[in-house]
Design a protein around this motif. Structure first.
Motif, PDB file in Angstrom:
ATOM      1  N   GLU A  83      41.608  31.200 -11.333  1.00 11.27           N
ATOM      2  CA  GLU A  83      40.128  31.097 -11.089  1.00 11.27           C
ATOM      3  C   GLU A  83      39.602  29.951 -11.845  1.00 11.27           C
ATOM      4  O   GLU A  83      39.590  30.298 -13.145  1.00 11.27           O
ATOM      5  N   LEU A  84      38.815  29.243 -11.153  1.00 10.80           N
ATOM      6  CA  LEU A  84      38.146  28.277 -11.887  1.00 10.80           C
ATOM      7  C   LEU A  84      36.868  28.504 -12.712  1.00 10.80           C
ATOM      8  O   LEU A  84      36.573  27.986 -13.640  1.00 10.80           O
ATOM      9  N   LEU A  85      36.282  29.727 -12.072  1.00  7.98           N
ATOM     10  CA  LEU A  85      35.264  30.081 -12.816  1.00  7.98           C
ATOM     11  C   LEU A  85      35.337  31.532 -13.339  1.00  7.98           C
ATOM     12  O   LEU A  85      35.815  32.438 -12.480  1.00  7.98           O
ATOM     13  N   PRO A  86      35.133  31.928 -14.417  1.00 11.47           N
ATOM     14  CA  PRO A  86      35.634  33.325 -14.926  1.00 11.47           C
ATOM     15  C   PRO A  86      34.484  34.301 -14.630  1.00 11.47           C
ATOM     16  O   PRO A  86      33.470  33.903 -14.306  1.00 11.47           O
ATOM     17  N   ALA A 135      29.024  33.540 -16.097  1.00 11.89           N
ATOM     18  CA  ALA A 135      28.407  33.507 -17.252  1.00 11.89           C
ATOM     19  C   ALA A 135      28.122  32.043 -17.597  1.00 11.89           C
ATOM     20  O   ALA A 135      29.033  31.007 -17.297  1.00 11.89           O
ATOM     21  N   GLY A 136      27.049  31.604 -18.242  1.00 10.09           N
ATOM     22  CA  GLY A 136      26.612  30.318 -18.496  1.00 10.09           C
ATOM     23  C   GLY A 136      25.397  30.133 -19.227  1.00 10.09           C
ATOM     24  O   GLY A 136      24.887  30.975 -19.572  1.00 10.09           O
ATOM     25  N   THR A 137      24.942  28.941 -19.101  1.00 12.33           N
ATOM     26  CA  THR A 137      23.639  28.473 -19.888  1.00 12.33           C
ATOM     27  C   THR A 137      22.773  27.803 -18.840  1.00 12.33           C
ATOM     28  O   THR A 137      23.230  27.071 -17.942  1.00 12.33           O
ATOM     29  N   VAL A 138      21.505  28.384 -18.671  1.00 15.19           N
ATOM     30  CA  VAL A 138      20.700  27.574 -17.727  1.00 15.19           C
ATOM     31  C   VAL A 138      20.645  26.044 -18.112  1.00 15.19           C
ATOM     32  O   VAL A 138      19.807  25.940 -19.325  1.00 15.19           O
ATOM     33  N   ASP A 157      34.292  24.252 -18.828  1.00 13.56           N
ATOM     34  CA  ASP A 157      35.414  23.525 -18.375  1.00 13.56           C
ATOM     35  C   ASP A 157      34.595  22.582 -17.209  1.00 13.56           C
ATOM     36  O   ASP A 157      35.176  22.021 -16.263  1.00 13.56           O
ATOM     37  N   GLY A 158      33.340  22.280 -17.421  1.00 10.29           N
ATOM     38  CA  GLY A 158      32.593  21.326 -16.940  1.00 10.29           C
ATOM     39  C   GLY A 158      31.929  21.686 -15.356  1.00 10.29           C
ATOM     40  O   GLY A 158      31.566  20.994 -14.644  1.00 10.29           O
ATOM     41  N   TYR A 159      31.969  22.804 -15.311  1.00  6.27           N
ATOM     42  CA  TYR A 159      31.365  23.458 -13.969  1.00  6.27           C
ATOM     43  C   TYR A 159      29.799  23.958 -14.095  1.00  6.27           C
ATOM     44  O   TYR A 159      29.495  23.999 -14.975  1.00  6.27           O
ATOM     45  N   GLU A 208      32.314  18.716 -13.152  1.00  9.51           N
ATOM     46  CA  GLU A 208      32.167  17.461 -13.557  1.00  9.51           C
ATOM     47  C   GLU A 208      31.271  16.504 -12.762  1.00  9.51           C
ATOM     48  O   GLU A 208      31.904  15.184 -12.549  1.00  9.51           O
ATOM     49  N   GLY A 209      30.609  17.125 -11.978  1.00 14.97           N
ATOM     50  CA  GLY A 209      29.452  16.249 -11.092  1.00 14.97           C
ATOM     51  C   GLY A 209      30.267  16.107  -9.901  1.00 14.97           C
ATOM     52  O   GLY A 209      29.470  15.549  -8.668  1.00 14.97           O
TER      53      GLY A 209
END
Length: 220
Positions: A83-86, A135-138, A157-159, A208-209
């Motif tokens: 899974e590329l996004l946890p 999970a992440g940061t705005v 990981d650049g997502y 990564e864009g």
């Protein structure tokens, strides 16, 4: 026997008679040899006509009768894709009305032209809660002229995930930490480029864009 007879006998064996007897003996030997050779030839001919049956060794016969069971094939383990996004979850409960397509052009009813589509459009009721997929940061909260009110969240990981066509004033701000399933906005109709779709969420994922198909990573 008279002397004359003895003389005749000696004359016979000592003259031509001796050679005649020798010839007869040789002839008898030749006839006997001929029949012997003929008999041997006949036996050899009969031997060639008979099929040769080779007797297999006892150990070979035993191996032929008892065949070992073949070893079972090794069980191949199925490798699950990483899974590329946890902790990925679906950002909205709704109906996907427009799919991801960057290799084929799709007709846009609102813009009346053919273009690619870098995400998925999920149709729902106005005001339905939109949740962050992981999970992440705005990263930013902005208003886009084409896609309307938009929230972008950075992940490991650049997502990045992008949520567009939201209602005004989403309940998050730049730099806020969010967990998978946190509400970051409400379904709206602010995307000018997708007005004909009605209330919906335009959701996209990039690595990564570079945009990737969200359907490969979203869990219901």
């Amino acid at each position: 026997m008279s002397r004359m007879n003895r003389d005749k006998s000696r004359s016979f064996f000592g003259g031509r008679g001796f050679y005649i007897a020798l010839v007869l003996c040789l002839a008898a030997i030749g006839v006997a040899g001929y029949f012997t050779l003929m008999q041997q030839a006949q036996v050899a001919e009969e031997g060639r006509d008979k099929p040769v049956v080779q007797q297999e060794p006892v150990e070979n016969i035993q191996h032929a009768q008892v065949k070992p069971e073949p070893d079972p094939e090794p069980v191949q383990e199925t490798i699950q894709p990483q899974e590329l996004l946890p902790q990925v979850c679906s950002p909205l409960d709704g109906t996907t009305v427009t799919v991801f397509s960057v290799t084929e052009l799709m007709y846009d009813e609102t813009m009346a032209d053919w273009r690619t589509h870098d995400g998925v459009d999920i149709k729902a009721e106005e005001g339905d809660a939109v949740k962050t997929a992981a999970a992440g940061t705005v990263k930013e909260v902005r208003y886009d002229d084409l896609m309307g009110v938009t929230v972008v969240i950075s992940h490991a990981d650049g997502y990045e995930t992008q949520y567009s066509s939201l209602q005004q004033e989403p309940p998050v701000e730049q730099g806020k930490k969010v967990m998978a399933g946190d509400i970051i906005g409400r379904v709206g109709s602010t995307a000018a480029a997708e007005g004909d779709v009605g209330p919906h969420l335009h959701f996209s994922v990039s690595k990564e864009g570079k945009v990737v198909d969200p359907s490969e990573y979203i869990k219901s």
